[in-house]
Design an enzyme around this catalytic site. Structure first.
Site, short mmCIF file in Angstrom:
data_model
loop_
_atom_site.label_atom_id
_atom_site.label_comp_id
_atom_site.label_asym_id
_atom_site.label_seq_id
_atom_site.Cartn_x
_atom_site.Cartn_y
_atom_site.Cartn_z
N LYS A 226 0.82 -1.21 0.00
CA LYS A 226 0.00 0.00 0.00
C LYS A 226 0.86 1.26 0.00
O LYS A 226 2.03 1.26 0.41
CB LYS A 226 -0.93 0.00 1.22
CG LYS A 226 -2.03 -1.08 1.16
CD LYS A 226 -3.11 -0.73 0.16
CE LYS A 226 -4.16 -1.82 0.00
NZ LYS A 226 -5.02 -1.98 1.17
N ARG A 260 -4.05 -10.35 3.65
CA ARG A 260 -4.19 -10.37 2.18
C ARG A 260 -2.91 -9.79 1.59
O ARG A 260 -2.57 -8.63 1.85
CB ARG A 260 -5.41 -9.53 1.78
CG ARG A 260 -5.70 -9.50 0.28
CD ARG A 260 -6.90 -8.58 0.02
NE ARG A 260 -7.28 -8.54 -1.39
CZ ARG A 260 -6.72 -7.73 -2.29
NH1 ARG A 260 -5.73 -6.89 -1.92
NH2 ARG A 260 -7.13 -7.74 -3.55
#
Length: 266
Positions: A226, A260
């Protein structure tokens, strides 16, 4: 919110033929992006052989689930219609499903897409909009019996008080799911790192992950590659492995039930 009274996902078989049981360990969800514009740089587009190869590789590396997505959720990405999403997604699902022995999750917020995906081999529905974009998706989860991942996001980054606001939003989403007939045991929550939050918000969520366990549902954490990691380390997506590993370690230490990730082996 209710406490987690039963695990209706217990029938799912994950890596190495193990039956899923919350609290035993943290499970790993591998990402397969069937897009051309993934933020993480791993979008495979419509290359079905490459998509299947990635799915098989992630399973061999130890993934417990695979999350298949056909619409980019990167900041600034143009939304696509259900028809285009289905054209990308269904061939990939139909190619992967017979080849792997672990459950497939479909990353979509559209009820129509979710229903077709479950018919094509998906076992779990992963809604990044937490039923706020298409509340009808809850009825699909209820009718098909597919477990539902409810993620928090919002259209801006304004909060009165970050965690209480996120908790209230997740609670509203859970209420929508339960009113549609989704049982508590089929609900998984995701705090939505990287969605509707500033980097400072994302870091606070990571620091306070243990507080999410009080909501009484299994917790999925997806911080892999991210932008917050990139901002902290000043690195592009393909060089964020160590930063991702740090967030995974934090998530596991905080009691996350699923992480994830793009890099399953690592």
């Amino acid at each position: 919110m209710t406490t987690q009274k039963e695990n209706l996902l217990a029938g799912l078989t994950v890596a190495q033929g193990e039956k899923l049981a919350w609290g035993r360990r943290t499970y790993v969800m591998g990402v397969v992006n069937v897009t051309h514009d993934s933020f993480s740089g791993d979008g495979l587009g419509s290359d079905i052989p490459a998509i299947v190869d990635r799915a098989l590789r992630l399973e061999a590396e130890g993934a417990d689930f695979l999350d298949i997505g056909a619409e980019s959720t990167r900041p600034g990405a143009a939304p696509i219609g259900a028809e285009e999403e289905l054209e990308r997604l269904i061939p990939a699902l139909e190619a992967i499903a017979p080849r792997v022995s672990i459950p497939l999750s479909v990353d979509t917020y559209k009820a129509r897409v979710a229903r077709r995906a479950v018919e094509s081999g998906a076992a779990i529905i992963n809604d990044v909009w937490g039923l706020k974009a298409d509340p009808g998706l809850a009825a699909v989860a209820a009718a098909t019996g597919a477990p539902l991942i409810i993620m928090h996001t919002q259209e801006d980054t304004r909060y009165g008080d970050l965690l209480p606001d996120v908790f209230r939003s997740l609670s509203r989403s859970v209420t929508l799911a339960r009113e549609a007939g989704v049982p508590d045991g089929n609900i998984i929550l995701d705090p939505g790192i990287g969605f509707g939050k500033t980097p400072e918000h994302n870091l606070e969520v990571l620091r306070r992950l243990p507080e999410f366990k009080a909501l009484g549902y299994p917790l999925l954490v997806g911080a892999s590659r991210k932008s917050t990691i990139g901002l902290v380390l000043d690195l592009p997506p393909e060089q964020r492995l160590e930063g991702t590993a740090a967030t995974v370690a934090l998530a596991i230490g905080s009691g996350a039930d699923i992480v994830r990730v793009h890099d399953v082996k690592e």
